[in-house]
Motif scaffolding. Structure first.
Motif: not given
Lengths: 162, 546
Positions: A31-35, A153, A155-156, A158-162, B416, B460-461, B523
């Protein structure tokens, strides 16, 4: 023209073979962040890290699930003037189709599952279902990819992504 | 033009470039050491070499100008002409003219030098004014090499020119060997006879050495580039009636050849700006108790795995009041009078600022600094300004490590792996269970409370990790320290860093990609980028209603 066909969200789609460098089995994707969500990450192609794009997701057909037939179609496109190698994730690669020039027609403006903007045309062969031919250059047109990458893109939280 | 001749012309161009660069250095040095005969000799040798090569290719105009310059140098040597600023400027103009003509020689052939005639005429006029006679004896052509003063021009330097793409190809092949070796190991397996395994192990070791060698080929010292600004400083300060000298620090620091090439123009711009807007006129400097000759430092240093290039001047510095007024007028900063230096000084890099600056001719920095920022950001780097009114300004360009063998430190999030530059890692510790399963906070470290953020949340993960299972890596960058909480510590590792795909440009905290021995892509994280993202996330958290 020779077409390579593959499954996306359960249906067969095609691209012209001239765009395709090679087809490899889907390996581990980092995985790559901010994508944006349709950029799955990066995979190892003979020692190089290549971005992998979830084509179904990109076309609005829902996120691809990785299965035992999942493949990555390696293509080359220009990103901001730099020729760049990209991987396109598909559910399964099916076959090669040699279509006569008369067999590929323009896309109808309405009634297609994929947005007509992303279609190069349809391949109509006797006795077979209509085969949508994707315009990869357009789908992976990078202003568009980078634009979407910028816009989505988020913003992160606080709970994290979906 | 047939391809043989094309190749010869290309060699001519490259050699001329090299010779003219040393002629340039010698000319500039001559200004401060006018009695140094060896400098004149070095100049003569360089120009003469260019002349000989140009003659053999039939580039008449280049030969004529080089010949005229030789005459001029002869006059210098014989004391018929003295060194002054005007003469040095003329010499430099001639060198520029020769360089431009040589550069065009490949496409324009013999016509390339057609613009040189006026320059040659000016040289002759200068000599005529000094009352010297033309030395027709030294006809154009290579026949007089025997008369050359002894020196290094004819000595082979032991270097070979290689095109960057060929280096890249070698690097790529080397990477593919690594993968082939892995595949071979899969076929041999640990059950193979000892001899087979030993042979495989030898291959792996040799390959690692090869890869290190190939990688280091792309790295060049920044010294020659930074020293090149000596000329810029000279020309620009003369133009503005100012005095300044350049000091180079960290000349031995090596960076990827591509990085230094892409930062050349931006740094040049900063050097110009430093003289144009920073350094005060000599009288003013004297009145302020400063050395009338300004000091500009072009500095390179390594920090947290990246490279920082700085242009520093001891000039007037940025004026907060004017910056604040400008920032307010353009609506760039909400409350400029109370903004901290970092926020306020950052406005000089905004595009609108430059335009306004130019229009009102305010003293200060600004013109085109947004272009500098863009160039640095294209390399995934960042810019920063420090300034004290009356004392000077320092602009720092920070670029992450790009293509290199990196001493790294691996950390894990789920499956990762991420690699941090080893030199940025200050300490590692288990995250106390009291820190909870989510959010940022502080942990005790080095006898104080150290702030930490969770890498997972920064990116954001997904779901929070089980409490008490996480670890913290303490990173240091630019004097600040920050803890990063991760699932796992993998420890020290040596990796080959390749630039990340342009598609990943939006990921500020990613410096590059690397393929691990396991075949997985890792990365490589940019510490300065991580700090930046963490600060942004912190600001968001504070401003969000909770």
């Amino acid at each position: 023209v020779t077409l390579v066909t593959f499954l996306l969200a359960g249906e067969e789609h095609a691209v012209g073979i001239d765009r395709v460098l090679e087809i490899v089995a889907c390996g581990l994707i980092t995985r790559v962040p901010a994508m944006p969500p349709f950029i799955r990450g990066a995979m190892n192609l003979r020692g190089r890290a290549v971005p992998v794009i979830d084509l179904a997701h990109r076309l609005g057909l829902g996120e691809a699930k990785l299965g035992r037939f999942s493949c990555v179609v390696i293509v080359r496109v220009d990103i901001a003037g730099e020729p760049t190698t990209l991987g396109v994730l598909v559910d399964e690669v099916r076959r090669l189709v040699d279509a006569a020039p008369g067999e590929v027609g323009p896309p109808p403006p309405l009634g297609t599952r994929v947005h007509p903007e992303y279609l190069a045309g349809f391949c109509a062969r006797g006795g077979e279902a209509l085969l949508p031919v994707l315009d990869l250059a357009r789908i992976l047109s990078t202003e568009e990819l980078l634009l979407v990458a910028g816009a989505e893109r988020s913003p992160a939280s606080p709970e994290g992504g979906p | 033009m047939d391809s043989d001749r094309e190749a010869i012309v290309e060699v001519f161009r490259l050699e001329a470039e090299e010779n003219l660069a040393s002629a340039e250095d010698a000319s500039i040095a001559l200004e401060s050491r006018p009695d140094d005969a060896e400098l004149v000799n070095a100049l003569f040798r360089a120009v003469h070499t260019v002349k000989g090569a140009a003659d053999s290719l039939g580039f008449g105009a280049i030969v004529s100008l080089a010949h005229a310059v030789e005459d001029l140098l002869d006059d210098l040597r014989e004391g018929r002409l003295g060194v002054d600023a005007w003469l040095i400027t003329l010499l430099l103009e001639c060198i520029d003219g020769l360089r431009a003509a040589a550069g065009r020689s490949r496409t324009e052939g013999a016509d390339a030098g057609s613009a040189l005639a006026p320059l040659a005429r000016r040289v002759q006029e200068a000599r005529a004014r000094a009352g010297s006679r033309s030395s027709e004896a030294r006809a154009a052509g290579g026949g007089d090499r025997g008369q050359l003063p002894a020196g290094g021009a004819l000595r082979r330097s032991g270097t070979v020119r290689v095109q960057a793409e060929r280096l890249d190809a070698a690097l790529r092949l080397s990477g593919e060997i690594a993968v082939a070796l892995d595949r071979l190991w899969g076929l041999i397996g640990p059950a193979a006879p000892q001899e087979t395994r030993d042979a495989h192990q030898d291959l792996v070791g040799l390959h690692r050495d090869l890869q290190e060698q190939v990688t280091s080929l792309r790295m060049v010292p920044v010294g020659p580039t930074l020293r090149g600004f000596v000329r810029t400083v000279r020309d620009v300060s003369a133009l503005h009636g100012k005095q300044a000298r350049l000091v180079v620090e960290g000349a031995e620091i090596t960076v990827d050849a591509d990085v230094i090439e892409r930062l050349f123009e931006p740094m040049m711009h900063l050097v110009r700006n430093a003289i144009d807007h920073g350094i005060e006129p000599p009288d003013e400097r004297r009145a302020r108790g400063k050395d009338p000759c300004g000091r500009i430092v072009a500095r390179a240093r390594r920090d947290a795995g990246g490279v920082v290039l700085q242009i520093e001047d001891d000039g007037a510095g940025l004026r907060r009041d004017r910056l604040a007024a400008r920032a307010r007028a353009l609506g760039l900063v909400a409350d400029p009078e109370h903004a901290d230096d970092e926020e306020l000084f950052a406005v000089v890099f905004s595009p609108g600022f430059s335009t306004a600056e130019r229009a009102t001719d305010l003293s200060g920095r600004g013109v085109g600094l947004d272009a500098v920022k863009r160039a640095v950001e294209a390399l995934r780097g960042s810019v920063a300004v420090e300034s004290r009114e009356g004392a000077g300004t320092t602009v720092s360009l920070r670029v992450p490590v790009t293509l290199a063998l990196l001493d790294g430190f691996g950390v894990g999030l789920d499956d990762d792996v991420f690699v941090l530059p080893r030199e940025a890692v200050r300490a590692c510790m288990a995250l106390p269970a009291s820190a909870g399963g989510r959010g940022s906070g502080v942990v005790p470290a080095f006898g104080r409370a150290l702030p930490f953020v969770r890498l997972r949340e920064l990116f954001g993960w997904g779901r929070p990790a089980a409490a008490g299972m996480e670890s913290v890596v303490v990173l240091g960058c630019e004097g600040a320290e920050l803890g990063i909480a991760v699932d796992r510590l993998h420890g020290e590792t040596k990796v080959m860093v390749a630039p990340a795909s342009p598609l990943f440009r939006g990921a500020r905290s990613v410096a590059g990609c690397s393929v691990l021995g396991s075949g997985r892509v890792a990365l490589v994280l940019d510490v300065a980028g991580l700090f930046h993202e963490a600060r942004r996330a912190g600001r968001r958290e504070r401003s969000a209603p909770s």
